[in-house]
Enzyme design. Structure first.
Site, short mmCIF file in Angstrom:
data_model
loop_
_atom_site.label_atom_id
_atom_site.label_comp_id
_atom_site.label_asym_id
_atom_site.label_seq_id
_atom_site.Cartn_x
_atom_site.Cartn_y
_atom_site.Cartn_z
N ASP A 113 0.87 -1.16 0.00
CA ASP A 113 0.00 0.00 0.00
C ASP A 113 0.92 1.23 0.00
O ASP A 113 2.10 1.12 0.32
CB ASP A 113 -0.88 -0.02 1.26
CG ASP A 113 -1.69 1.24 1.41
OD1 ASP A 113 -2.36 1.63 0.44
OD2 ASP A 113 -1.64 1.85 2.50
N ASP B 36 -1.43 -0.62 6.03
CA ASP B 36 -1.62 -0.05 7.37
C ASP B 36 -3.05 0.37 7.65
O ASP B 36 -3.39 0.63 8.79
CB ASP B 36 -0.73 1.19 7.52
CG ASP B 36 -1.32 2.40 6.83
OD1 ASP B 36 -1.47 3.45 7.48
OD2 ASP B 36 -1.64 2.29 5.63
N ASP C 59 -7.07 -1.79 3.87
CA ASP C 59 -6.12 -2.84 3.48
C ASP C 59 -6.48 -4.19 4.08
O ASP C 59 -5.90 -5.21 3.68
CB ASP C 59 -4.70 -2.47 3.92
CG ASP C 59 -4.18 -1.21 3.25
OD1 ASP C 59 -4.48 -1.03 2.06
OD2 ASP C 59 -3.51 -0.41 3.92
#
Length: 635
Positions: free
Chosen positions: A323, A524, A528
């Site tokens: 990410d 995080d 996600d």
């Protein structure tokens, strides 16, 4: 009742007691090796190995029977079944020490494995807590608070500043900025106006808006996110232990060799010895011991590994998906560019004017500009007049200077042209994924302030190290194509997938898996969580990351230091190699013991001692190899 008794006997206190009694039985065997299988301390009226057989044998017998009843096909044959056969064979010839030794080693192995795989699963509960309980419905010109489950498509809802959107919908009236990081992971609130879509679970930052509900309840985006986490969780069945996979071959082979040895030698002792030394205890102990050692070493370096399965899978990973916001970057806005378009206004003065004008603003862009000015010790002036147009910009008067700060549409609406000479600078900022705040005075644009998320300094070196290890890096982000491309270029990541919703991140991971890649996902945010669960193994940024992401992931970086990723990969590789070596060694020891048994050099008692010594050797190698490797890979 039976299960409670079984769990009690399989627990650590009873296993320790079993070990003490087995040790009591071992002492006379060592003192008098020729004493046979019935030797036991003279101060006891019974053989203490009986205590070990009962404590450790009953749970093992329960497990073997349960698998015969419930497991399909060949999986009915397990390592537990082989060891139970060896236990009963040793009891039948009166060698209780051999019987107690094999079941005790298995009990220790079960405790080690349980210690490495126990993990709490609270992430789904945290995700459920994000769902709003109530919504403000407009009906017949009146506002009424209703439970979220009663909201229906077509209802008109009013969302006030600071409130969570209770359903998916389209804005009918009003303008605002929406923090939709829960869904997309975007670091910036997104400006919204009439006709644009909002998602359940996102937060209305500023203006009041009225929305027409399009999806509610179980059909909403947030509930869909929750279901994806549930589905991914259910798909992740625990990996079968290698000993159990091998048992379908070991049990028939062991029985065949034992029967043939009895047929050809006529000695039942030889047959029982073969069964005892054939037990896969060292094979069972190798994996959990090596994993426990590696997990302990990783913890000292700020890497929390929640299960042995995660560590083993990390050793097989060949693709790592990242990410962006909060993972490769810090997830916070900083002023990156101060560009003046007026020769009379320098950068310092432009920052002073913009920060003073934004000093009353609640918008994240305005706050970031004010923070930058204060960090640079720029003295600010309180605006004498201040007006904010939600989601567009502000008007402020500083020392009788009329200032406008906002986007292009805001300036155009107030009659300030953004001419062709300014466009190249704006396009450059957009290409770098940066947000822009234009500053105008007296109907003229005098400058622009660019703001950007901040790349973690170790990100580029981390990607380089992974590349040197032949690990492919992929960027999966909800950010724009320009922002994703800019940060990918800065880190050296060549494979980029921008503008992804949570379900699209999951699809990308599944596509990689379908083409044969073993994927690790690093993220995080709440958005996600489904991707973390869908990946073969997942890592969360533990310090700054959301609780949901940390709970959804298999591994957490407590220091948010990306340099730990190459360390984690190397440690996992070493652990997997150690496990394979220990398994090979244990099989070689078993093979040598079988030969000695067929030659009648070993008896069940001496065979059990050799078997025990081999298991201890494997445990020592498994325990200390990851520690030595950790010292090397962390240096």
């Amino acid at each position: 009742m039976i299960k409670k008794i079984n769990d009690f006997l399989a627990g650590l206190p009873m296993t320790i007691i079993a070990g003490i009694f087995l040790l009591m039985d071992l002492v006379p065997h060592l003192a008098n090796p020729s004493g046979g299988g019935n030797a036991h301390p003279s101060f006891l009226p019974f053989d203490p190995a009986w205590v070990t057989v009962v404590i450790c044998g009953i749970p093992l017998l329960y497990l073997a029977v349960w698998r015969i009843i419930h497991n399909p096909g060949i999986r009915k044959i397990s390592s537990a079944l082989l060891i139970c056969i060896a236990m009963f064979a040793a009891i039948a010839i009166g060698d209780l020490f051999a019987a107690g030794e094999v079941v005790f080693i298995m009990a220790v192995g079960a405790l080690l494995e349980e210690a490495t795989t126990r993990r709490a699963k609270k992430g789904l509960k945290n995700l459920l807590s994000l769902a709003p309980a109530k919504g403000r419905r407009l009906k017949d010109g009146k506002e009424e608070m209703i439970p979220a489950e009663k909201i229906q498509p077509g209802d008109i809802l009013r969302i006030l500043p600071g409130e969570t959107v209770p359903a998916d919908g389209i804005i009918l009236r009003g303008e605002t900025s929406v923090d939709q990081s829960v869904m997309t992971g975007e670091s910036l609130p997104v400006d919204k106006s009439a006709g644009e879509e909002v998602f359940c679970g996102t937060i209305n930052c500023f203006g009041s808006v009225d929305i027409s509900v399009t999806k509610a309840g179980e059909d909403s985006s947030l509930q869909k996110l929750i279901r994806m986490v549930q589905d991914a969780e259910n798909k992740q069945a625990p990996t079968q232990r290698l000993a159990d996979k091998a048992a379908s071959y070991l049990v028939p082979v062991a029985l065949l060799i034992a029967v043939l040895s009895y047929v050809f030698t006529g000695n039942i002792i030889t047959a029982v010895t073969v069964l005892v030394v054939f037990c896969p205890c060292a094979l069972v102990l190798a994996t959990p011991t090596a994993v426990m050692a590696a997990i302990g070493q990783a913890t000292r370096h700020g890497v929390i590994i929640k299960s042995g399965e995660a560590l083993e899978k990390m050793g097989k990973v060949d693709t790592i998906a990242f990410d962006k916001t909060g993972t490769l970057t810090y997830g916070r806005l900083n002023v990156s560019d101060i560009l003046s378009f007026d020769e009379k206004v320098g950068e310092a003065e432009l920052l002073f004017l913009a920060a003073s004008a934004e000093s009353r603003s609640e918008h994240p862009l305005g706050k970031a500009i004010v923070t930058c000015a204060r960090e640079k010790n720029v003295p600010l002036t309180e605006p004498s007049d201040f007006r904010m147009t939600t989601g567009r910009g502000i008007f402020a008067r500083i020392h009788d200077r009329r200032l406008l700060c906002g986007n292009e549409k805001f300036l155009a609406k107030n009659g300030v042209p953004v001419d062709d000479g300014i466009q190249p600078a704006l396009q450059r900022l957009r290409a770098q994924g940066k947000a822009s705040v234009l500053v105008a005075e007296n109907q003229k644009c005098i400058g622009v302030i660019g703001l950007s998320d901040v790349l973690r300094p170790e990100a580029e070196d981390m990607v380089y190290c992974l590349s040197a290890m032949h690990i492919r890096s992929v960027l999966l982000t909800g950010d724009s194509k320009q922002a994703a491309g800019y940060f990918a270029e800065q880190t050296g990541i060549t494979s980029v997938c921008p503008e992804l919703l949570p379900e699209e991140k999951v699809q990308n991971i599944e596509n990689l898996q379908s083409t044969g890649y073993t994927v690790c996902m690093i993220g995080d945010g709440v958005n996600d969580a489904p991707a973390l669960k869908a990946a073969d193994v997942s890592v969360a940024m533990g310090s700054m990351g959301s609780d949901i992401a940390v709970e959804a992931a298999d591994i957490a970086l407590m220091s948010d230091n990306l340099a730990r990723i190459p360390y984690l990969k190397r440690l996992s590789d070493v652990t997997v190699r150690t496990i394979k070596f220990c398994i090979t060694l244990s099989m070689c020891i078993n093979f040598a013991a079988i030969i000695l048994s067929l030659m009648q050099v070993l008896t069940p008692t001496t065979g059990a001692l050799v078997h025990n010594a081999g298991s201890c050797l494997v445990v020592l190698i498994a325990a200390f190899s990851p520690q030595a490797a950790s010292a090397r890979v962390s240096s």
